[in-house]
Design a protein around this motif. Structure first.
Motif, PDB file in Angstrom:
ATOM      1  N   SER A   1      -2.509   1.293  -8.425  1.00  0.00           N
ATOM      2  CA  SER A   1      -2.656   2.665  -7.950  1.00  0.00           C
ATOM      3  C   SER A   1      -4.043   3.199  -8.304  1.00  0.00           C
ATOM      4  CB  SER A   1      -1.582   3.559  -8.565  1.00  0.00           C
ATOM      5  OG  SER A   1      -1.768   3.658  -9.970  1.00  0.00           O
ATOM      6  N   GLN A   2      -4.384   4.350  -7.749  1.00  0.00           N
ATOM      7  CA  GLN A   2      -5.704   4.927  -7.965  1.00  0.00           C
ATOM      8  C   GLN A   2      -5.948   5.246  -9.434  1.00  0.00           C
ATOM      9  OE1 GLN A   2      -6.488   8.231  -5.405  1.00  0.00           O
ATOM     10  NE2 GLN A   2      -8.686   8.244  -5.807  1.00  0.00           N
TER      11      GLN A   2
ATOM     12  N   VAL B   1       2.231   1.645  -3.477  1.00  0.00           N
ATOM     13  CA  VAL B   1       1.204   2.095  -4.417  1.00  0.00           C
ATOM     14  C   VAL B   1       0.872   3.566  -4.211  1.00  0.00           C
ATOM     15  CG1 VAL B   1      -1.261   1.891  -4.933  1.00  0.00           C
ATOM     16  CG2 VAL B   1       0.163  -0.155  -4.863  1.00  0.00           C
ATOM     17  N   GLN B   2       0.735   3.984  -2.957  1.00  0.00           N
ATOM     18  CA  GLN B   2       0.260   5.341  -2.684  1.00  0.00           C
ATOM     19  C   GLN B   2       1.355   6.401  -2.750  1.00  0.00           C
ATOM     20  OE1 GLN B   2      -2.140   5.609   0.862  1.00  0.00           O
ATOM     21  NE2 GLN B   2      -3.519   3.973   0.228  1.00  0.00           N
TER      22      GLN B   2
ATOM     23  N   THR C   1       0.830  -1.203   0.000  1.00  0.00           N
ATOM     24  CA  THR C   1       0.000   0.000   0.000  1.00  0.00           C
ATOM     25  C   THR C   1       0.865   1.254   0.000  1.00  0.00           C
ATOM     26  OG1 THR C   1      -1.781  -1.139   1.146  1.00  0.00           O
ATOM     27  CG2 THR C   1      -1.808   1.258   1.229  1.00  0.00           C
TER      28      THR C   1
ATOM     29  N   ALA D   1       4.273   4.949  -6.722  1.00  0.00           N
ATOM     30  CA  ALA D   1       3.806   4.375  -7.990  1.00  0.00           C
ATOM     31  C   ALA D   1       4.546   4.948  -9.184  1.00  0.00           C
ATOM     32  CB  ALA D   1       2.300   4.592  -8.142  1.00  0.00           C
TER      33      ALA D   1
END
Length: 443
Positions: free
Chosen positions: A150-151, A121-122, A118, A125
């Motif tokens: 990722s978002q 990813v946050q 996490t 990325a």
């Protein structure tokens, strides 16, 4: 990770697993000490004119052990593979973060543990290649892909393994202690609650063979119990709940039963004394996600063959699992991407399973999973594929937060060890962990 997407994909993935008649087995890598080492992937060095690809890992991933590096180099004469191993994840990941942020010094391929994914990813990325453009993502469990996405939809890592839980035990020590040795009957004795497993430990200690304890560490029990809870340290909206989570409280209380008793060998997992505990037969059981089988075989060695057995865990639980990503700072991105794709493909995941029972994150590998004959013999012919498959079918959904690993480390390596090794009270251990976590979270 978005709540609705993640939950639905997780349920779909588990439904697919439940439909399988043959098993999964998970592998995660873990470590033996605090140091680092450079290991050539195969027999040869970086020959003249060859591209050397470096892969950073944190322990026994099984690629070298399963001969995959050598196989890949035979197939690609222009490639040499060098594996750089940092033995503890809590040492490995901060080092990787520093190099990612500097934009240099990374390996061509970096392993990422699930408790770090996490954060990667946050916050990182942009430092990784989007592997979603390079593969058919349907090869992996949906929830595994979601963890590394990722978002804005960038897939920064391809899944290696997951960690469904069992209990590995020394049946010879159980027999000497007058306990049941049959794996099925044992599983029934502790079924449904980790406190029943602890109760059996109390029975073991009444007639324990000299110099032995029931379990390696209270932290082992904590991690196993926590992996079966509905929540860990964060809610899915990112809210920190470690100090109010019922799952954390229950796992902590169970670990405290162990830490304040005489049943623990009081070892810090993945340190050298823990390794030696396997070799010396110091403890009779260990919480055993699938990747632990490789650890046991390597650390206990030939002297443990046929003495270890595997039984179903008290509750379905997941501990561990990793990813492979390619930093944008890699000097050989194209070649690194191809190696990551190959190492995480179903065929290769099945080969790692065969060698050390690491449990694939690629469902198409499940129908053909078969542990190697020497692994089966080592663990007393236990039906390990079925045991871990059954666990995997009902692993609960859990969200991993941005500081999941340092929070976990504070609880296990500060809080629990304060009680287990230094004689502090459970309340003092909790307070020590709380102070450490406040520093981690900047509170």
């Amino acid at each position: 990770m978005r709540t609705s997407i993640r939950r639905s994909q997780r349920l779909m993935a588990l439904a697919a697993v439940a439909a399988l008649t043959t098993g999964l087995l998970a592998g995660c890598a873990s470590d033996s000490d605090d140091g680092s080492s450079d290991n050539s992937g195969g027999d040869g060095g970086g020959g003249k004119g060859k591209i050397t690809l470096t892969i950073g890992t944190f322990g026994v991933f099984g690629y070298k052990q399963a001969g995959l590096y050598d196989e890949y180099m035979r197939l690609h004469k222009d490639i040499n593979i060098k594996e750089n191993v940092t033995t503890r994840t809590d040492v490995y990941w901060p080092k990787v973060l520093t190099r990612l942020q500097a934009g240099s010094g990374t390996d061509d391929i970096q392993a990422i543990e699930v408790m770090n994914i996490t954060e990667a990813v946050q916050t990182q990325a942009g430092k990784f290649v989007d592997l979603g453009k390079e593969v058919d993502k349907s090869q992996w469990l949906d929830w595994k892909n979601v963890q590394a996405t990722s978002q804005d939809g960038k897939l920064i890592g391809l899944g290696t393994d997951i960690g469904p839980m069992a209990i590995c035990y020394r049946k010879d020590l159980f027999e000497k202690a007058g306990l049941e040795t049959d794996r099925t009957k044992l599983a029934e004795q502790w079924k449904g609650d980790w406190s029943k497993y602890v109760d059996l430990g109390k029975q073991y200690m009444k007639k324990a063979p000299g110099g032995t304890k029931f379990v390696d560490s209270a932290s082992s029990v904590y991690n196993a119990a926590l992996g079966g809870g509905d929540e860990r340290y964060y809610k899915e909206d990112g809210t920190v709940i470690w100090d109010s989570s019922p799952s954390v409280k229950k796992a902590w209380d169970t670990a405290m039963e162990v830490a304040t008793s005489d049943m623990s060998a009081k070892l810090k997992q993945f340190d050298k004394p823990w390794d030696q505990g396997f070799a010396n037969g110091t403890f009779a059981t260990v919480a055993c996600p699938a990747w632990m089988l490789g650890q046991i075989q390597e650390k206990a060695g030939d002297s443990g063959k046929g003495k270890w057995d595997v039984a179903a865990a008290p509750t379905a639980s997941n501990w561990g699992g990793s990813f492979l990503g390619v930093p944008t700072a890699s000097k050989h991105q194209k070649e690194a991407i191809e190696l990551v794709k190959w190492l995480t493909a179903p065929e290769q995941q099945a080969k790692v399973f065969a060698k050390q029972a690491s449990f694939p994150s690629t469902p198409s590998a499940y129908a053909s999973l078969k542990p190697a004959a020497d692994t089966t013999a080592y663990f007393s012919n236990a039906p390990i594929t079925q045991i871990f498959s059954d666990s995997a079918k009902t692993i609960p959904t859990q969200y991993f937060g941005i500081k999941d690993q340092p929070i976990n480390t504070a609880l296990t390596d500060v809080g629990i060890l304060q009680v287990e090794q230094k004689g502090k009270s459970p309340e003092q251990g909790w307070d020590a962990a709380n102070n450490e976590i406040k520093d981690v979270l900047g509170q």
